[in-house]
Scaffold this active site. Structure first.
Site, PDB file in Angstrom:
ATOM      1  CG  MET A 206     -10.183  -2.375  11.472  1.00 54.32           C
ATOM      2  SD  MET A 206      -9.184  -1.184  10.584  1.00 54.32           S
ATOM      3  CE  MET A 206      -8.738  -0.103  11.897  1.00 54.32           C
TER       4      MET A 206
ATOM      5  N   GLY B 116      -3.875   0.223  18.060  1.00 54.25           N
ATOM      6  CA  GLY B 116      -2.883   0.051  17.005  1.00 54.25           C
ATOM      7  C   GLY B 116      -2.491   1.397  16.427  1.00 54.25           C
TER       8      GLY B 116
ATOM      9  CE  LYS C 100      -4.090  -2.031   2.137  1.00 51.97           C
ATOM     10  NZ  LYS C 100      -5.105  -1.926   3.180  1.00 51.97           N
TER      11      LYS C 100
ATOM     12  NE  ARG D 214       4.509   2.091  14.243  1.00 47.73           N
ATOM     13  CZ  ARG D 214       4.068   1.029  13.571  1.00 47.73           C
ATOM     14  NH1 ARG D 214       3.969  -0.135  14.169  1.00 47.73           N
ATOM     15  NH2 ARG D 214       3.725   1.124  12.313  1.00 47.73           N
TER      16      ARG D 214
HETATM   17  P1  ATR Z   1      -0.650  -3.004   9.604  1.00 49.63           P
HETATM   18  O1  ATR Z   1      -0.332  -2.444   8.259  1.00 49.63           O
HETATM   19  O2  ATR Z   1      -1.390  -4.319   9.582  1.00 49.63           O
HETATM   20  O3  ATR Z   1      -1.304  -2.012  10.502  1.00 49.63           O
HETATM   21  P2  ATR Z   1       1.850  -2.598  10.989  1.00 49.63           P
HETATM   22  O4  ATR Z   1       2.054  -1.266  10.374  1.00 49.63           O
HETATM   23  O5  ATR Z   1       3.006  -3.532  11.129  1.00 49.63           O
HETATM   24  O6  ATR Z   1       0.778  -3.446  10.208  1.00 49.63           O
HETATM   25  O7  ATR Z   1       1.183  -2.387  12.428  1.00 49.63           O
HETATM   26  C1  ATR Z   1       0.835  -3.454  13.256  1.00 49.63           C
HETATM   27  C2  ATR Z   1       0.145  -2.907  14.499  1.00 49.63           C
HETATM   28  O8  ATR Z   1      -0.235  -3.987  15.354  1.00 49.63           O
HETATM   29  C3  ATR Z   1       1.036  -1.990  15.339  1.00 49.63           C
HETATM   30  O9  ATR Z   1       0.217  -1.044  15.979  1.00 49.63           O
HETATM   31  C4  ATR Z   1       1.626  -3.003  16.344  1.00 49.63           C
HETATM   32  O10 ATR Z   1       2.088  -2.411  17.531  1.00 49.63           O
HETATM   33  P3  ATR Z   1       3.563  -1.758  17.599  1.00 49.63           P
HETATM   34  O11 ATR Z   1       3.477  -0.464  16.871  1.00 49.63           O
HETATM   35  O12 ATR Z   1       3.840  -1.619  19.043  1.00 49.63           O
HETATM   36  O13 ATR Z   1       4.475  -2.758  16.923  1.00 49.63           O
HETATM   37  C5  ATR Z   1       0.407  -3.837  16.604  1.00 49.63           C
HETATM   38  N1  ATR Z   1       0.698  -5.179  17.153  1.00 49.63           N
HETATM   39  C6  ATR Z   1       1.209  -6.245  16.503  1.00 49.63           C
HETATM   40  N2  ATR Z   1       1.288  -7.317  17.314  1.00 49.63           N
HETATM   41  C7  ATR Z   1       0.820  -6.913  18.533  1.00 49.63           C
HETATM   42  C8  ATR Z   1       0.627  -7.553  19.799  1.00 49.63           C
HETATM   43  N3  ATR Z   1       0.946  -8.839  19.988  1.00 49.63           N
HETATM   44  N4  ATR Z   1       0.100  -6.832  20.818  1.00 49.63           N
HETATM   45  C9  ATR Z   1      -0.235  -5.540  20.625  1.00 49.63           C
HETATM   46  N5  ATR Z   1      -0.087  -4.877  19.461  1.00 49.63           N
HETATM   47  C10 ATR Z   1       0.439  -5.545  18.429  1.00 49.63           C
END
Ligand code: ATR
Length: 276
Positions: free
Chosen positions: A216, A128, A66, A157
Site C-alpha cells: 500500500m 497489518g 484521519k 489487533r
Molecule cells: P497505519 O495508520 O499506517 O496503519 P498504525 O495504526 O500504527 O499505522 O499501524 C501500523 C501497522 O504496521 C500495525 O499493524 C503494526 O503492527 P502492530 O499492530 O503489531 O504494531 C504494523 N507494523 C509496524 N512495524 C512493523 C514491523 N516492523 N513488523 C511487522 N509489523 C509492523
C-alpha cells in the site's frame, strides 16, 4: 472565484496530492486551487475550522489526522463509519462537513481496473491491523474474496477487525501461523514496517502460482516488501502509487462531480518520482 482545497497532515511536505489534484483540474477544466496544510498535532480541529471559515470547499486528510477528521465531521459515509477514519471532507451547504474514506475504493480500482487482478473468488491475505488496513476493509470484503486472512504482529489487533468483515470467511492470526495455511492469490501489505526499511517476519511459502503482492505504500524505488515478494515467488508485484491516484480521483469526484481520467496521471507521477 477559484475554489480552494487542501491536504492536511503532519508532516505533509512529501504529499503528492497537490500535484495530482492540479493535474485532475487541468484534465477536467475545473477552476480550483489545492494546497498543503501542516496542522500541529492536537490542532487539527482548529486548522480545519480556519480553512472552512476562509472559504475552503474540501480537504484530504492524511497521517496523523484521519481519526481526528472522523470525529470532526457532521456526517459520514458508511465506508468512513466502518473504517473509523476519514480521508476526504466535503464542505456542504451551511459549511456542514461530510466525511468519506476513499482509500479502499482506490485500492480496488487499482487492483481491478488498472492491473486486472481479481479479488472476487481469490484467497486474500492482509498484513497489518492499523489504520491503513482498517481503511480498506469494507470495500475489500464487499468484493467477495473466497477467503480473507488478516495477519498482524500483534494478533489481538487483527482479531479486533473480524467483526468489520461481514459474512465472508475470515480469520485473524500472527505471521508464524501463515506457514500452516493454504497459500494466497493476493497478499496486501498494510503494515508500516517498510517505512523504517524493515519487513514483517513472514514465512516464505505464501503465494499460489501466479499470485500478486501489493504494497500500500510507494516510493521512487521498489519497496522492501515488493523485493521480498518477488523472491518468494509472487508473479506480480505492485506498489501503492496507483491506489494513491485512484483514491484522489474518488475525492475529486465527490467534490467536483466529475471523475478524472487517471492512467496518464499515474504514468506521469511515476516518472516524476523516479526522476526525483
Ligand atoms: P497505519 O495508520 O499506517 O496503519 P498504525 O495504526 O500504527 O499505522 O499501524 C501500523 C501497522 O504496521 C500495525 O499493524 C503494526 O503492527 P502492530 O499492530 O503489531 O504494531 C504494523 N507494523 C509496524 N512495524 C512493523 C514491523 N516492523 N513488523 C511487522 N509489523 C509492523
Amino acid at each position: 472565484m477559484t475554489d480552494r482545497y487542501a491536504v492536511f497532515g503532519n508532516p505533509v511536505a512529501h504529499s503528492q496530492s497537490p500535484w495530482i489534484h492540479t493535474r485532475f483540474a487541468e484534465l477536467t477544466g475545473q477552476d480550483l486551487r489545492y494546497d498543503r496544510m501542516e496542522a500541529p498535532v492536537g490542532g487539527f480541529d482548529q486548522a480545519l475550522r480556519a480553512f472552512v471559515a476562509d472559504g475552503g470547499r474540501g480537504l484530504n486528510v492524511t497521517v496523523p489526522f484521519k481519526q481526528d477528521a472522523w470525529h470532526a465531521v457532521d456526517q459520514r459515509s458508511q465506508r468512513a463509519t466502518r473504517a473509523g477514519a476519514v480521508n476526504t471532507i466535503v464542505v456542504t451547504e451551511g459549511d456542514k462537513l461530510f466525511g468519506d474514506n476513499t482509500d479502499g475504493v482506490g485500492l480496488l480500482r487499482d487492483l481491478r481496473d488498472n492491473h486486472g487482478l481479481a479479488v472476487t473468488g481469490s484467497r486474500v491475505l492482509l498484513l497489518g491491523a492499523g489504520g491503513a488496513v482498517r481503511g480498506v476493509l469494507e470495500p475489500l470484503t464487499k468484493a467477495a474474496p473466497a477467503g480473507l486472512v488478516i495477519a498482524n504482529r500483534t494478533v489481538e489487533r487483527a482479531q479486533a477487525l473480524l467483526p468489520l468483515c461481514g459474512d465472508i470467511p475470515t480469520a485473524a492470526c500472527g505471521f508464524a501461523e501463515l506457514a500452516r495455511m493454504e497459500p494466497f492469490d493476493l497478499v496486501i501489505n498494510g503494515t508500516s514496517a517498510g517505512l523504517s526499511g524493515s519487513m514483517p517476519d513472514l514465512p516464505p511459502a505464501l503465494f499460489t502460482e501466479g499470485a500478486a503482492a501489493y504494497d500500500m505504500v510507494y516510493g521512487a524505488t521498489r519497496t522492501v516488501f515488493m523485493g521480498w515478494s518477488r523472491n518468494a515467488g509472487a508473479e506480480t508485484v505492485l506498489d501503492g502509487l496507483g491506489m494513491l491516484v485512484e483514491q484522489a480521483a474518488e475525492s475529486f469526484l465527490l467534490w467536483r462531480g466529475v471523475r478524472p481520467e487517471t492512467s496518464g496521471v499515474i504514468t506521469a507521477l511515476r516518472e516524476k518520482l523516479t526522476q526525483g
